[in-house]
Design an enzyme around this catalytic site. Structure first.
Site, PDB file in Angstrom:
ATOM      1  N   LYS C  70       0.839  -1.372  -0.051  1.00  0.00           N
ATOM      2  CA  LYS C  70      -0.560  -0.130   0.292  1.00  0.00           C
ATOM      3  C   LYS C  70       1.035   1.294  -0.060  1.00  0.00           C
ATOM      4  O   LYS C  70       1.883   0.965   0.607  1.00  0.00           O
ATOM      5  CB  LYS C  70      -0.852   0.073   0.807  1.00  0.00           C
ATOM      6  CG  LYS C  70      -1.851   1.167   1.704  1.00  0.00           C
ATOM      7  CD  LYS C  70      -2.550   0.912   2.348  1.00  0.00           C
ATOM      8  CE  LYS C  70      -3.924   1.870   2.088  1.00  0.00           C
ATOM      9  NZ  LYS C  70      -5.044   1.288   3.925  1.00  0.00           N
ATOM     10  N   SER C 145      -9.990   1.017   2.810  1.00  0.00           N
ATOM     11  CA  SER C 145      -8.803   2.051   1.907  1.00  0.00           C
ATOM     12  C   SER C 145      -7.448   1.092   1.538  1.00  0.00           C
ATOM     13  O   SER C 145      -7.454   2.183   0.187  1.00  0.00           O
ATOM     14  CB  SER C 145      -8.165   3.319   2.909  1.00  0.00           C
ATOM     15  OG  SER C 145      -7.629   2.543   4.211  1.00  0.00           O
ATOM     16  N   SER C 169      -9.542  -1.163   6.950  1.00  0.00           N
ATOM     17  CA  SER C 169      -9.501  -1.002   5.612  1.00  0.00           C
ATOM     18  C   SER C 169      -8.553  -2.204   5.225  1.00  0.00           C
ATOM     19  O   SER C 169      -8.401  -1.681   4.087  1.00  0.00           O
ATOM     20  CB  SER C 169      -8.796   0.253   6.088  1.00  0.00           C
ATOM     21  OG  SER C 169      -8.889   1.443   5.962  1.00  0.00           O
TER      22      SER C 169
END
Lengths: 481, 95, 482
Positions: C70, C145, C169
């Site tokens: 990420k 996310s 997330s």
């Protein structure tokens, strides 16, 4: 300079950098004077993703200071974030302690002007991290930031408003610094910024118990500056009140050159620091045993040492105070006593000739490079009559200049005292021949004339004559005339 | 819970967040809604509770006072918005 | 079959003799990315095709397997921008501990995945780069996310990926994209090098094609780190070794507060079917109660935004990232203008909203009413779990109340977006481990996920249950048509 009409009320906030090897929350070197932005890493730069981990030496060091100040240490300790924006603060929050500081409610017993005792209560002692350094080049529209200092462990020591004069403030700072030096916790060098002091000051009509509106004074770079700024501020506030004005609560900066305090130029905002517990640092705990262990491992503190010098060595309070006021000097004194058990004589030599030399050379004691063995040897030479007191002082000066041993100096320069009757009688005859009037005066019963003649013998012998022997030989010789 | 534009502006200033007027109004409304929702916490009986210090029972985490290498300043200065020599450079700070 | 469609454990132990080179995997991934990435947009920027092929690999059991990470996880020398304009151009000068560990064990850092800016969001729409699309329906969100990591794994544009989870997330996008995502126990994986959203809630975790891969990746990244004071010394078990121990006699709690109105009937149906399947494998279900569940979202948005407002204060244009060209209007000193314009222009709407909320709840006069109270209710939420775990070993819930929603559907309604985190948030507040895995599809062929929660450091138990279920279903084998 006390104003009789008004009474000042002062509280001091001292920040002390701890002299650990590394910074508070990362492994960067904690050192002064490196090239800008070289002692930096992701943690002390507050780079995204970095996390703090507390240096094991920091909490213990801070706790030792708190215990020396007789504070109550908390068993449960946490850190908090103090949020505000400033370019020297890499994360735009400072790791500090808010509602649960390391310790509270202590005191420091000070001696104002070295004599009058007074107790200053300590409100709190807590830990935080230092910020970086800002430079404002003259005429530039920019400021420059160096983060070497960011993350240095910093102890904040806050007093209650117990200080009632600039002199008391000065004494508090001197005694606090001395205590910190005894704890060997900080360099306490105001010029390098390892000790900094802000002051809160208000004045009120004498006899009034309610506190007046205070001003916060910053930017003082020496204890003398603190004293001068407070003196100025008392005058300024008194003039304002006399003129019927109200004191504004504000921060004022000491201007060293103009010797005035001036309000800060930047707009002051309401302090809303949004403190909350630092989530990256789990809490810390101390058990009773931890605290007792730290208390027991405290070194002897200045006031304890003073009492011991008075009680064990029979020194006068004043002499002892001179010695303990410089830890190195007091250590030296004790080393001398170990070698030569005459504490009073040693103390006299140190507070007299040694300090005289130190002051006249404007050097620290350490820079004199005097060894306990050399000083005690010198004192022995004087005591056993090898050299006179006067010559002894001379030898000390030579020892400090050359770093050599007193016995060598005596031998090389042939400074041994003359006690032999043959040599002395020769000089005595010369003196009598040259001072007919004094000889007559003595004959007429003027005892003082003998002292003068002994003085002349000393002078003629280059100070080497043993005054006691010279006196008796001279008296005998004069009886015969 | 209604909050005023001035409150939003006060908060934005604390957070050094430059907002346009429409943003101020927009956030005023949304913040009011969210605060209205979180107000439900007032109903919870928290007697006897103290604020959670840490989610796990861990404490006394230290590192030894040993020096570890610093990073080369160029590595970070290279990407700095402005720098002068090895200093970071910012608009003048007025004290 | 192209190698990018395989799982990590298949690539590590290919049938027959010989091994697979990491260059071959990268080249198949590259082909896949060139064909589907324009539609999915899972990555923050182009992955390291060249660099990955030329990189000198450490010898290690991960044998050059590519891992996508990420965009909020630092890797030395790489852009790490958190999908935010304010971090534009930020090149991390160090490796996050998870990255360091992966490299040491022979993995290859392949690319950085898209996300909601600073991990603020549940849809991957709040990215300064571009929204990511759900591979199962390109008009829908992948969740967030960690939507980029989920979409990349689901679309076979990654072998496996790391996400971060502050309130769901990892798990919610895993559910919406039909992959397996684990939020480990707080303190299990080092946060050093993870750009913080909410420090007391954040954890990095694996997002993979199946449960075995997930256990494998967690094994590689878990463990104590002296650079993270909140990481714990508890030893890391061999998650792979216990996968097949079976689930007979396991007691699994069903919290009554989670099966409420607002849950999509198709989600309810899928989770009930999974319960039935697990019962047939010998699992015992019991109803349990987590009475403070309804307060979790409120507690979360106070604590998370408060911490975020402080964590994000460092993005100010001084040391790195974006600095606005300052127009001084004379009303404010240049420095203040620089701060305000940089942050005003550098942060997106959701970031600004959360900074304002977080600043507000910490500001003078409100701390006790909001933050302090939220910390107390957080303790109550944790107590609820402590009690329930006396009665059962694990807890089963849906991951998200509904399957993937349409892009743009909730952007104007932050509160309803926040409420969609209802099933995942309590886990972060209590510091527990939880995993989402596929448990079915809607009629519209959108994946549905279910969530398994465990006691602190009971990731092993979670994997056992998840693996037993996965072995008896085919959901993880389904592929989106792209």
């Amino acid at each position: 300079m006390t104003n009789i009409k008004y009474e000042p009320v002062i509280g001091l906030e001292v920040h002390v950098q701890l002299k650990t090897k590394t910074k508070a929350f990362c492994g960067c070197a904690n050192e002064f004077g490196s090239k800008e932005n070289t002692n930096i890493c992701p943690v002390c730069l507050g780079l995204p993703g970095s996390l703090p981990v507390l240096n094991a030496q920091v909490l213990v060091g801070a706790a030792r200071v708190a215990l020396a100040l007789d504070c109550t240490i908390r068993h449960f300790i946490k850190f908090d974030r103090k949020n505000y924006f400033y370019p020297d603060l890499p994360k735009n929050f400072q790791i500090s302690q808010f509602d649960m500081p390391l310790s509270e409610n202590g005191h420091l017993d000070i001696k104002v002007d070295g004599i009058s005792p007074k107790r200053i209560r300590i409100k709190r002692v807590h830990l935080e991290e230092d910020a970086g350094k800002l430079m404002h080049p003259e005429g530039s529209i920019s400021s420059l930031v160096d983060f070497n200092r960011a993350g240095t462990p910093l102890l904040e020591i806050v007093t209650e408003p117990d200080i009632y004069s600039p002199e008391e403030a000065y004494a508090y700072l001197s005694d606090l610094k001395l205590m910190l030096q005894y704890l060997d916790i900080s360099d306490c060098d105001m010029e390098k910024g390892s000790l900094r002091c802000d002051a809160n000051i208000s004045i009120r009509p004498a006899g009034e118990t309610k506190l007046g509106t205070k001003a916060e004074l910053k930017n003082m770079n020496s204890f003398k500056a603190v004293k001068a700024a407070l003196e100025y501020e008392i005058k300024r506030q008194a003039q304002s009140l006399d003129a019927g004005e109200r004191i504004v609560q504000e921060t004022r900066l000491w201007d060293e050159k103009k010797e005035v305090t001036l309000p800060m130029r930047s707009k002051e905002e309401a302090h809303d620091y949004r403190y909350f517990p630092e989530p990256d640092l789990p809490p810390f705990t101390f058990t009773d045993a931890d605290i007792e262990g730290m208390r027991n491992s405290l070194p002897e503190l200045p006031q304890q040492r003073l009492r011991r010098f008075v009680e064990n060595f029979g020194l006068g309070e004043k002499d002892a105070a001179v010695l303990i006021a410089d830890k190195e000097l007091a250590d030296f004194f004790e080393a001398c006593v170990e070698i030569y058990n005459e504490p009073k004589k040693i103390s006299n030599w140190i507070s007299g000739p040694v300090l005289f030399n130190m002051n006249s050379r404007n050097s620290s004691f350490g820079a004199l490079r005097l060894t306990p063995g050399h000083l005690t040897d010198l004192i022995c030479l004087v005591e056993d009559g090898t050299v006179s007191n006067l010559v002894g002082k001379d030898i000390l000066a030579q020892m400090l200049a050359a770093g050599s041993a007193p016995k060598d100096i005596v031998r090389e320069k042939n400074l041994a005292q003359v006690s032999g009757a043959d040599e002395l009688n020769e000089i005595i005859e010369e003196v009598i021949a040259a001072n007919k009037k004094s000889v007559d005066d003595y004959a007429c019963g003027k005892e003082n004339a003998l002292m003068f003649l002994v003085g002349q013998v000393m002078k003629r012998s280059g100070g080497k004559a043993n005054p006691k022997v010279a006196r008796s030989l001279l008296a005998e010789r004069l009886k015969r005339t | 819970m209604a909050i005023s534009k001035d409150e939003v502006k006060y908060i934005a200033n604390l957070a050094r967040l430059g907002l346009t007027e429409p943003e101020v109004e927009h956030f005023r409304e949304q913040l009011g809604d969210i605060l209205g929702y979180v107000d439900k916490l007032k109903k919870v009986d928290v007697s006897g509770m103290s604020p959670m210090a840490h989610v796990l029972d861990i404490k006394n985490i230290y590192r030894p006072d040993n020096i570890s290498p610093s990073i080369a300043p160029e590595k970070i200065l290279k990407y700095a918005p402005q720098h002068e020599g090895s200093f970071f450079k910012v608009p003048k700070v007025i004290e | 079959m192209k190698l990018n469609f395989l799982t990590a454990h298949e690539l590590l132990e290919p049938p027959g003799q010989g091994s697979i080179s990491s260059g071959d995997i990268v080249s198949d991934l590259k082909g896949r990315i060139e064909s589907v990435e324009p539609k999915v947009k899972a990555y923050a920027r182009q992955p390291f095709f060249e660099k990955a092929l030329n990189q000198k690999l450490e010898a290690g059991w991960l044998k050059g397997l590519p891992v996508s990470i990420k965009d909020n996880i630092c890797s030395d020398g790489d852009l790490t921008e958190c999908a935010s304009r304010i971090l534009c151009g930020f090149v991390a000068p160090y490796d996050a501990t998870v990255v360091k560990k992966l490299r040491e064990q022979g993995a290859l850092i392949f690319g950085k995945t898209n996300m909601d800016e600073f991990a603020f969001g549940s849809s991957c729409e709040n990215s300064a780069f571009h929204p990511t699309h759900n591979p199962w329906d390109l008009d829908r969100v992948p969740g967030g996310s960690s939507g980029g990591s989920a979409a990349a794994v689901a679309a076979d544009e990654a072998i496996m990926a790391l996400g971060s989870d502050t309130g769901g997330s990892i798990r919610q996008p895993a559910a919406l994209c039909g992959v397996v995502g684990m939020k480990p126990t707080y303190g299990r994986v080092s946060r050093y090098g993870l750009i913080a959203f909410a420090s007391s809630l954040d954890q990095i975790g694996p997002m993979t094609k199946d449960v075995r891969d997930n256990a494998l990746l967690l094994k590689a990244i878990a463990g104590h780190d002296e650079k993270d004071a909140t990481s714990v010394k508890t030893p890391v078990p061999d998650y792979l070794a216990s996968l097949e121990k079976g689930v007979k006699g396991m007691r699994v709690g069903i919290p009554k507060e989670y099966f409420i109105e607002g849950m999509d009937p198709e989600v309810r149906e899928a989770v009930n079917a999974a319960k039935a399947k697990l019962s047939s494998l010998g699992v015992k279900f019991i109803e349990v109660s987590l009475p403070h569940t309804e307060y979790a979202v409120a507690v979360y948005y106070i604590i998370a935004t408060a911490e975020a407002s402080s964590n994000l204060a460092r993005f100010d244009g001084v040391q790195y990232g974006f600095r606005a060209a300052v127009k001084t209007d004379g009303a404010e000193p240049g420095l203040i203008s620089m701060y305000k314009q940089t942050r005003g222009q550098g942060f997106g709407q959701e970031a600004k909203r959360r900074i304002i909320l977080g600043t507000y709840v910490l500001s003078s006069g409100y701390y006790d009413a909001y933050y302090s109270r939220a910390l107390m209710v957080r303790a109550l939420i944790k107590q609820d779990f402590d009690k329930v775990f006396n009665e059962c070993d694990l807890i089963l819930t849906p991951t998200s109340p509904s399957a993937a929603f349409k892009i743009g559907e909730k952007t104007d309604d932050p509160l309803s977006m926040y409420l969609s985190d209802i099933y995942t948030i309590s886990v972060n507040l209590a510091g527990l481990p939880a995993l989402s895995l596929p448990c079915g599809f809607t009629k519209a062929s959108l994946p549905i996920g279910m969530q398994i929660l465990g006691r602190p450091f009971a990731e092993e138990d979670i994997y056992r249950l998840a693996f037993a279920y996965e072995q008896s279903t085919h959901w993880h084998k389904e592929k989106p048509k792209l």
